[in-house]
Motif scaffolding. Structure first.
Motif, PDB file in Angstrom:
ATOM      1  N   GLU A  16       0.839  -1.210   0.000  1.00  0.00           N
ATOM      2  CA  GLU A  16       0.000   0.000   0.000  1.00  0.00           C
ATOM      3  C   GLU A  16       0.871   1.255   0.000  1.00  0.00           C
ATOM      4  OE1 GLU A  16      -3.765   1.924  -0.020  1.00  0.00           O
ATOM      5  OE2 GLU A  16      -3.250  -0.165  -0.292  1.00  0.00           O
ATOM      6  N   GLN A  17       1.920   1.273   0.807  1.00  0.00           N
ATOM      7  CA  GLN A  17       2.820   2.422   0.856  1.00  0.00           C
ATOM      8  C   GLN A  17       3.516   2.621  -0.490  1.00  0.00           C
ATOM      9  OE1 GLN A  17       3.029   4.721   3.126  1.00  0.00           O
ATOM     10  NE2 GLN A  17       4.650   5.837   2.105  1.00  0.00           N
ATOM     11  N   GLY A  18       3.926   1.539  -1.112  1.00  0.00           N
ATOM     12  CA  GLY A  18       4.552   1.630  -2.427  1.00  0.00           C
ATOM     13  C   GLY A  18       3.602   2.178  -3.476  1.00  0.00           C
ATOM     14  N   LEU A  24       1.814   9.343  -5.842  1.00  0.00           N
ATOM     15  CA  LEU A  24       2.290  10.698  -5.547  1.00  0.00           C
ATOM     16  C   LEU A  24       3.284  11.161  -6.604  1.00  0.00           C
ATOM     17  CD1 LEU A  24       2.502  13.197  -3.738  1.00  0.00           C
ATOM     18  CD2 LEU A  24       4.202  11.940  -2.373  1.00  0.00           C
ATOM     19  N   SER A  25       4.193  10.294  -6.968  1.00  0.00           N
ATOM     20  CA  SER A  25       5.192  10.628  -7.983  1.00  0.00           C
ATOM     21  C   SER A  25       4.533  10.958  -9.322  1.00  0.00           C
ATOM     22  CB  SER A  25       6.171   9.467  -8.144  1.00  0.00           C
ATOM     23  OG  SER A  25       7.079   9.721  -9.178  1.00  0.00           O
ATOM     24  N   LEU A  49      -2.292  13.576   1.214  1.00  0.00           N
ATOM     25  CA  LEU A  49      -3.471  12.893   0.686  1.00  0.00           C
ATOM     26  C   LEU A  49      -3.334  11.375   0.789  1.00  0.00           C
ATOM     27  CD1 LEU A  49      -4.056  14.980  -2.570  1.00  0.00           C
ATOM     28  CD2 LEU A  49      -5.286  15.186  -0.391  1.00  0.00           C
ATOM     29  N   SER A  50      -4.457  10.715   0.921  1.00  0.00           N
ATOM     30  CA  SER A  50      -4.484   9.249   0.919  1.00  0.00           C
ATOM     31  C   SER A  50      -4.309   8.746  -0.516  1.00  0.00           C
ATOM     32  CB  SER A  50      -5.820   8.754   1.465  1.00  0.00           C
ATOM     33  OG  SER A  50      -6.868   9.063   0.552  1.00  0.00           O
ATOM     34  N   LEU A  51      -4.113   7.457  -0.661  1.00  0.00           N
ATOM     35  CA  LEU A  51      -3.991   6.852  -1.987  1.00  0.00           C
ATOM     36  C   LEU A  51      -5.244   7.124  -2.817  1.00  0.00           C
ATOM     37  CD1 LEU A  51      -2.650   5.137  -4.154  1.00  0.00           C
ATOM     38  CD2 LEU A  51      -3.501   3.103  -2.955  1.00  0.00           C
ATOM     39  N   SER A  58      -5.438  12.595  -9.649  1.00  0.00           N
ATOM     40  CA  SER A  58      -4.839  12.278 -10.955  1.00  0.00           C
ATOM     41  C   SER A  58      -5.860  12.410 -12.076  1.00  0.00           C
ATOM     42  CB  SER A  58      -4.220  10.884 -10.943  1.00  0.00           C
ATOM     43  OG  SER A  58      -5.214   9.883 -10.959  1.00  0.00           O
ATOM     44  N   GLU A  59      -7.135  12.183 -11.780  1.00  0.00           N
ATOM     45  CA  GLU A  59      -8.188  12.376 -12.775  1.00  0.00           C
ATOM     46  C   GLU A  59      -8.598  13.840 -12.858  1.00  0.00           C
ATOM     47  OE1 GLU A  59     -11.456   9.750 -12.015  1.00  0.00           O
ATOM     48  OE2 GLU A  59     -10.164   7.986 -11.993  1.00  0.00           O
TER      49      GLU A  59
END
Length: 80
Positions: A16-18, A24-25, A49-51, A58-59
């Motif tokens: 999840e962290q990855g 984010l990147s 922000l959360s995932l 991103s959208e």
């Protein structure tokens, strides 16, 4: 060991962290292409922000023209 609940939880958290770091990147690269340099203040808000929120951003950023659009989006996310 690999079957333990704790081990499985650690693996899931790492995955999840990855995913979050990759999202984010990608978002930061897309924002740079879309609106230019992102201020440190906005960047720190984005990093918090959360995932799921990063995926939503991103959208949404496809419709952004200026940093004000990003600021408005972030303000709406925080308000909700």
């Amino acid at each position: 060991m690999q079957e333990s609940v704790v081990y499985q939880r650690i693996i899931r958290q790492g995955i999840e962290q990855g995913r979050r770091e990759e999202a984010l990147s990608v978002v930061m690269r897309q924002l740079y292409r879309r609106i230019g340099i992102v201020t440190p203040e906005l960047r720190s808000q984005i990093e918090a922000l959360s995932l799921t929120q990063l995926e939503d951003l991103s959208e949404a950023l496809l419709d952004f023209s200026t940093a004000a659009d990003l600021t408005n989006w972030l303000n709406n996310v925080v308000a909700n």
